[in-house]
Design an enzyme around this catalytic site. Structure first.
Site, PDB file in Angstrom:
ATOM      1  N   ASP A 215      18.831   5.927 -16.313  1.00 50.37           N
ATOM      2  CA  ASP A 215      19.427   7.206 -16.722  1.00 50.37           C
ATOM      3  C   ASP A 215      20.940   7.259 -16.530  1.00 50.37           C
ATOM      4  O   ASP A 215      21.608   8.033 -17.210  1.00 50.37           O
ATOM      5  CB  ASP A 215      18.763   8.367 -15.965  1.00 50.37           C
ATOM      6  CG  ASP A 215      17.395   8.704 -16.559  1.00 50.37           C
ATOM      7  OD1 ASP A 215      17.310   8.812 -17.796  1.00 50.37           O
ATOM      8  OD2 ASP A 215      16.427   8.849 -15.789  1.00 50.37           O
TER       9      ASP A 215
ATOM     10  N   HIS B 108      17.422  13.581 -13.360  1.00 45.68           N
ATOM     11  CA  HIS B 108      17.102  12.426 -12.513  1.00 45.68           C
ATOM     12  C   HIS B 108      18.239  11.922 -11.626  1.00 45.68           C
ATOM     13  O   HIS B 108      18.097  11.898 -10.407  1.00 45.68           O
ATOM     14  CB  HIS B 108      16.558  11.283 -13.377  1.00 45.68           C
ATOM     15  CG  HIS B 108      15.253  11.611 -14.038  1.00 45.68           C
ATOM     16  ND1 HIS B 108      14.777  10.926 -15.129  1.00 45.68           N
ATOM     17  CD2 HIS B 108      14.320  12.558 -13.760  1.00 45.68           C
ATOM     18  CE1 HIS B 108      13.611  11.440 -15.491  1.00 45.68           C
ATOM     19  NE2 HIS B 108      13.314  12.428 -14.685  1.00 45.68           N
TER      20      HIS B 108
END
Lengths: 361, 361
Positions: free
Chosen positions: A294, A198
């Site tokens: 993330d 990500h």
């Protein structure tokens, strides 16, 4: 089973509705009224996709005490940066025998949740567990309506300590048989593939995302050969750290094979062979969980374990730095670290013993 | 004036043709025959754009001795990673009184050129200088044809040592009055704006470049708000290092004002207010001078001066790392460093004295 779902986002509403549809007594808690205003009084969620019908919940609201009282299973479905605040919120009301599952934990979710409960001196006999990924691909499609696009085949989950895996597996697979055992939370935390895919892929397409509102295929176009080579380096660093901690990791290429049964000669090839990525659009902004969750809750703790172990993580650290400068944040400070998880004074063997057997008391 | 142009790329062919059109006796050297095969025998280059006509050169070829013999001015127009090899190649044939100008030097070009000549024990009384940027925007448009889109108004240039600026200015502005004096090579080297704009913006659009063959506006679309914030951080690091060395830098925002007379409240605003960036397409690949030249010859030396001065450069270092992983290169090793430039054992005052007055002998 009496279940509480904490968090009424895309995932929380889907899992609450799905479990209620399957005969369970489900309470849905959300911190603010904003996300639940449409379902607060009727307590009904229409479900579409892999399951369909109208689910009725037994409680929808912002009172955590009411939401978790008498509930055997507590499914926490919030971004990982909210795990600590959920832990603080539930701590005073926890009951012996409750099973708490973080969906997912990202890296160090269960460890952080445990640390907060320890600091608040919670002595109840509970099980804390973390899933490696979220069990559904789902979206809220309208007020009081969710769509489940896909239910994943096998979601690894582990209790902290792993000696409580048996208690976890007496409970969780009864309501969601998709969950499978993982040896301990170092496996779930360090097989966090979102950390690899990500933030790096989003930052290496920042101009495209912002100038064209994410109007491209995130995996199939965003992960071009150069981007894939950077992600492979992030993946190598993650795997090296996992191995040094004693947890055998899956590489990102192995994970695509495991999750999608798709093979490739390298990460670019594997991603581009995967029909499952067809149609997944890029986010429309960098202020997105791909970064906000993330980076601090996946890359920062992996980097911190790297420093603890003496393993350099230049690819991960560079991505964290770029994220900091791009969003004018300090994720190094806001993120999970070995110190923050209360592990800094332990040896690797002591950490392993802690995740397997719990704190010596 | 008798002039030699070294390098027959977009810039070299344009400058050779332009100077020949303006009545000078011009030799054009290129290392390989590939780029000059179309003009090798006729020695004619058609020129379009800001100047037009057909220029006849007095020499075109691959023999450096012939190319530079008796030439007062040697204009080096090659990527900065080739400066050291050009220095080695010309060293045996240099003559007293020759003026060598690197167009441009990037960061440390003249310092590197001087070091190579010193190592080869060249004692001729020559002038080495570096320009801050290339004087034209130009392209080869066909075999034996170049187009000059724009001649820049003011290109700073400095001799190494600066005590030879007078000799430089007796020569260079006679043929190209666009060149203006800069105090010394620390000014030209640390006002290298390509270092700020090129590698960061390209890497933060890597997927777009590779998946759509650079089919977007590099500045106006590639430099979105998040990308601009990262470039601002790179710029801050560059300026801080320049100041610590004693060279007053222009910020990137000030430079856009200087070069284009365009203002902005921040870098994003300034770039997006600049009509001059309209129509500049992105490169079609990452294997481009924006990375291959600007990472090792601009960002790596700036970072190295940062380490030497104790000034952290996390934004620059992160971009260098990502470039390394994206292209599987090691630009830290291939790039210019303080050590590589022969300055590691000097104090800041000694470096200043060296660029001003030359080595004490």
């Amino acid at each position: 089973m009496k279940i509480c779902v904490v968090g009424a986002g895309n995932g929380g509403q889907a899992i609450a509705a799905y479990l209620a549809m399957h005969g369970h007594d489900v309470a849905l808690f959300n911190r603010s009224r904003k996300r639940i205003s449409g379902i607060l009084y009727a307590r009904k969620i229409r479900i579409e996709g892999e399951s369909s019908g109208v689910a009725t919940l037994s409680y929808v609201g912002t009172n955590i005490e009411k939401a978790i009282e008498g509930r055997k299973l507590i499914m926490v479905v919030v971004p990982a940066f909210a795990h600590a605040s959920v832990a603080k919120r539930v701590a005073p009301y926890l009951e012996d025998g409750q099973v708490i599952v973080l969906n997912p934990g990202r890296t160090g979710g269960a460890l952080e949740f445990r640390r907060v409960l320890d600091e608040m001196n919670v002595k109840k006999d509970i099980v804390i567990a973390e899933a490696q990924t979220f069990v559904f691909a789902s979206r809220i499609t309208g007020p009081g309506t969710v769509k489940i696009f896909k239910i994943k085949n096998a979601v690894p989950v582990a209790a902290l300590p792993a000696s409580k895996n048996d208690l976890l597996f007496e409970t969780l697979p009864k309501v969601l048989p998709e969950f499978v055992v993982s040896p301990n939370v170092l496996y779930t935390s360090f097989n966090n593939i979102g950390a690899v895919f990500h933030p790096g892929a989003l930052l290496m397409n920042a101009g495209w995302v912002e100038s064209r509102h994410g109007n491209f295929q995130f995996y199939l176009e965003g992960i071009s050969p150069s981007v894939a080579r950077v992600l492979e380096k992030i993946d190598e660093e993650r795997c090296q750290i996992a191995r040094a901690l004693g947890a055998e990791p899956m590489t990102a290429v192995e994970w695509i094979d495991f999750a999608y049964d798709v093979q490739g000669i390298d990460l670019y090839d594997a991603i581009h062979n995967n029909e499952g990525y067809q149609g997944i659009a890029a986010p429309v902004s960098l202020s997105n969980r791909y970064i906000l969750e993330d980076v601090p809750m996946s890359l920062v703790p992996i980097s911190s374990f790297g420093k603890y172990l003496g393993i350099p993580t230049p690819a991960i650290d560079s991505i964290v730095n770029i994220a900091n400068f791009a969003l004018r944040r300090n994720f190094w400070k806001d993120g999970r670290t070995v110190e923050h998880l209360g592990l800094a004074n332990m040896t690797v063997d002591q950490i392993w013993n802690f995740v397997e057997n719990g704190r010596d008391t």
